[in-house]
Every structure is written in structure tokens, then in C-alpha cells.
Design an enzyme around this catalytic site. Sequence first.
Site, PDB file in Angstrom:
ATOM      1  N   SER A   1       0.831  -1.190   0.000  1.00  0.00           N
ATOM      2  CA  SER A   1       0.000   0.000   0.000  1.00  0.00           C
ATOM      3  C   SER A   1       0.874   1.252   0.000  1.00  0.00           C
ATOM      4  CB  SER A   1      -0.957  -0.052   1.189  1.00  0.00           C
ATOM      5  OG  SER A   1      -2.083   0.741   0.978  1.00  0.00           O
TER       6      SER A   1
ATOM      7  N   ASP B   1      -9.195  -4.612  -5.406  1.00  0.00           N
ATOM      8  CA  ASP B   1      -8.625  -3.860  -4.279  1.00  0.00           C
ATOM      9  C   ASP B   1      -9.379  -2.548  -4.097  1.00  0.00           C
ATOM     10  OD1 ASP B   1      -6.953  -2.322  -2.532  1.00  0.00           O
ATOM     11  OD2 ASP B   1      -5.245  -3.555  -3.121  1.00  0.00           O
TER      12      ASP B   1
ATOM     13  N   HIS C   1      -7.706  -5.966  -0.124  1.00  0.00           N
ATOM     14  CA  HIS C   1      -6.537  -5.098  -0.234  1.00  0.00           C
ATOM     15  C   HIS C   1      -5.244  -5.907  -0.193  1.00  0.00           C
ATOM     16  CE1 HIS C   1      -4.198  -1.524  -0.067  1.00  0.00           C
ATOM     17  NE2 HIS C   1      -3.924  -1.568   1.218  1.00  0.00           N
TER      18      HIS C   1
END
Length: 559
Positions: free
Chosen positions: A276, A501, A529
Site C-alpha cells: 500500500s 482492491d 486489499h
Amino acid sequence: MSTSSSVLTGTGLFKSWVASVLVVIPPRVLGVSAARPSSRRDQWLATLRLIGATPDRIAAVVAVLATALSLSGCTPDPPSPKAAVNDPATRVDLRSFYTQKPHWKPCGEEECATLKVPMDYADPGDGRTFTLPLIRVTAADPERRIGSLVFDPGGPGESGVAFLQDGGVVAFSDRLQDRFDIVGFDPRGVAGSVPALECGADEEETSEGDVEPEPLYPATAEQRRVALADAESTLAACEEHSGAILPHVGTADAARDMDVLRAALGEDRLSYLGWSYGTALGTAYGELFAHRVRAMVLDGAVDPSLDWSEAARSQAEGFHAAVDDYAENCAEVAGDLCPADSPDGIRELLKRLYEETAKEPLPVDDSEGDLDTYLLHTAVTMSMYWPEDQWEALSRGLSDAADGDGTKLAGIASEEAGEEDSSDNSDAALIAVNCVDIPHPKSPQEYWKALDQALRTDGDFGAESVVAALDCKGWPQRGPGPHRVKADGLPPVLVVGTTGDPATPYHEAQSLAHQLPQGMLLTFDGLGHTAYGRGGSCVDDAVDGYLIDLEPVKPGTTC
């Protein structure tokens, strides 16, 4: 921040960021449930290591790998003469930082140390520094150890030290744990960093009974006036408590710190895994230190070419689509717990609850606060990260809400705050790093224009994403701004993208892989995610093979 009145009323200094956190990482499925993305101790991330081998082993191994890996197309190119000349590691004024040797000491089951870095790399001799906590789990198979694998658990604002202390090593496969030291750190300004960011969050909150229900987004002139005032007070609080360090907490400086860490670990080249926001940190490192990269995995990619409004719309589209995925796939994941007997029934229930809580919040047991639209939206949004661990709880909460009880959903929303922890400044770091990194307009009209457009295209998700960005109005900004990656000489980098996602949509992974000089894209066709550790053996084997053996991933590979 504990489960308190501030949570149940939707107030607080960082309220607009709760549902728009970029960087939370999923847990490896080992029978341990991570029921919420905000439970930062349950969020696990993976990290790569810097190549650290003895001189004898380097001589033996490099001779073999140089030939084999050149055939595979993954051999890192030697540093260019220009790169060597510009290498910060050779700067006299940075020598004392680059020649540090961490003093590792036992800290529970791990080893801990500290690293000193200059606060301002443009003036490293001014005496101002950050002291960064380090942590490592040493390789389980020392005889076959490759080196150090440095990781970032996302955020911005998550602690790599707390991640490993809370058992996060299970995020890494046994193969990686055998071959690498797993090394984490607290980025500058984060958690145990000295100094650390402080913005005085929640110190002056209104008592629970006096707080009016918070709208999800400001629609009226008065609501917009209040939203602007809140944004200005956020900046004022951060400047009051941390004004001296605000210009120095951006991602580019954190990437420079990571190169000092590489040298301190005795590694010539960096092996790295970021999830991320960790992909933004990795990308920044690759641009600054292309010749120092051995291997880099970026899972749940952030596209650096997007401006603030494009990034807000991208994430809004991701969460909007994820909620629709929940409606379509609830029966498969949550079974009989689903709050309606069809996808359309779930969509209708959500629509009704949003409308009803906007007019009259639902009661919450054992609290004077109620479940308003803001808290409903928070519970729904934060339940999109890991369907396998979160959709059952969301389904129970929605079923109860349909019967007039907001307790379970308020509980899900309040879990975003986590447990009280004086060292957890993740909210302050989240807003500070994002605002310093990304240029934002100073005119309020730019936000209202973007809000109205986002509301038309992505409804509540679009509007909320723009409101979150409003807090960055007026901040000092030191980042490079939106740009396409420039990293000549960067070896092959593996980008991992998940088609469903919500927080870092798949198209951003596609874009980043295309921008990188030798970008490889590994696609996980699934929901939630990020992918490594939760996308099955297909994803894990590809990532492990690349990190350990520099094995390339073929174009079009999908798991």
C-alpha cells in the site's frame, strides 16, 4: 485512541481520514483473524531484505548468479558512473550517518537497535536529527542467508517495530524467513521515532452529549464553513506541536533514510517489500537510488502520476466498486449471515440505512452516542479490506441495523481507533505525510467543485474522499508532486495488483508497472486489499521466487 465518545459521535481531529486510509495490510491466513484494517497490530506486511552475505559467500555465489540471472533478465545492472558520483553514501557531510553500525540487543523474541538520520538532508550538519527504532528477526537458516529484507507495513504512519513485536513475522513465508533477516523500522516522525509527530488530536473535543451528528460531507454553506474551520484547526494543531519537523516528514526523506539503513545493515543493494503506502516509499527509493536496488516488490500500488483529485477519485471508485462486490459475493463469503437474500436486496438495505441515519441516527447500546451516517459509512468502508475476515461481522451489523440497532456497526467503526497507545501517532502521521507529499489547492472552491463532481460519479464514497483531502489545504508541501516514474538503471521491479482492491485500485498497479523501466505486473484476480499472503500459493510462490532467486514474472501472469 480508545472506543470513546469521540468515536461514537464521529468527531475528532482526524475524522475525515478514518475511511480513506491508504495503507493497511491484510493478515496471512494462519488461523488468526484480523477483523479490522484499523487493528494495526493485526495488519501484517511483508518486507524485503538487503543482500548481506559474507565476503567468501559473495565471491562464490555471485560468480554463479551473475551468469544465471543474466540469462533470466533479472540481474541488476552495475552502478553507472553518474550514479556513483551522485551517491549520497560518498558525501563527506553524510559519512557519519552512512558508517553507523547498529547495536542489536534482544527485545522479546526479536532484536532491536536505533539509527540516526539527518532531519534535513540539504543541511545534514546542522545538528538536527531523527532517531529511528529498528527491529529484526534473524534468518532461520543462517547458512543459506541471503541478507536483510526491509519492509514497510504501510500507512503512512504504521510502525514496522510494533508490527514485528506483535507477531507480524507470520506475514512472511517460511521460505523468506529462512533466507532473510526480516528488518522493520519506524519511519521519521512515526511511533517511536524521536522526535515524533504530534498534532494534539482529541485534546479539546466536545463532550459526548453536546456533539451534533456529523454529516458525511458538507452540503450546505454552513457545513462547508465548519469543514473549512476544522481543516484549518487541524493544520494549526500540527504546526503548534510539530511545526519544526513538518517539512521533513515526507516520503522522499523517508526513502533517503532507508538508504542509510541499507548501508548500516552492511548491504550493497536493497531488497524490499512494501504494501500500500509502502509502494510509494519503495517507488521513491527506486527513483533516488536505482543503482542500490537488488529486488523490490510493491503490493497494492500507489500511482505517483495522479494529482490530489485524481487520487481521491481513484480510491472513491475502488471503495464504491468494493461495496458492490460485497453485495454480489456476500453469499459466497458470509453465507446465511448476509443481511438480505439477494445482491439487489443488500444494495437496497444499504441505500435505506444511509438515508435513514442521515435523518435520525440509530441507537447504540451502552453509549450516549448514536450511529449516524458518518459512522455507518466508516463501518462499511473499513470492512472492504479483507472480505474473508470482515464480511461476516459487517453482515451481522447490517442485519441488526435493519432492525433498528446500530451497536454492532458502531463497534466496527470504533475499532478503527484501536487501543489506547501513547506511541501510536498514526493518525497524525497519516495526514502529515500525505499533505506534505501531495500538492493541494489553497482555494476552497477547488474542493467544492471536486466534491460536487465526485458526488455525481461515486456518491457518498466520492464526496467523502474529497472531504478527506480538504485537511491538506494550506500545508507546507515538499514532495515532487504528481509525476511519472523516472528511474534510469532500476532493475526489474515486481508490482502486485489485486483486481478488486478497494484502497489501491488495480489500475494504479497497472500504471505503476508500466511506468517503471523494467516493471513486472503480477495480477491477483480477487477481492480485498493487497495479495501477498492472502492470494494463495500462486501469488506467494511468484513473490518468493523473485525475492530469493530474482526469478522474473512473465508478462500477463494472473493468479
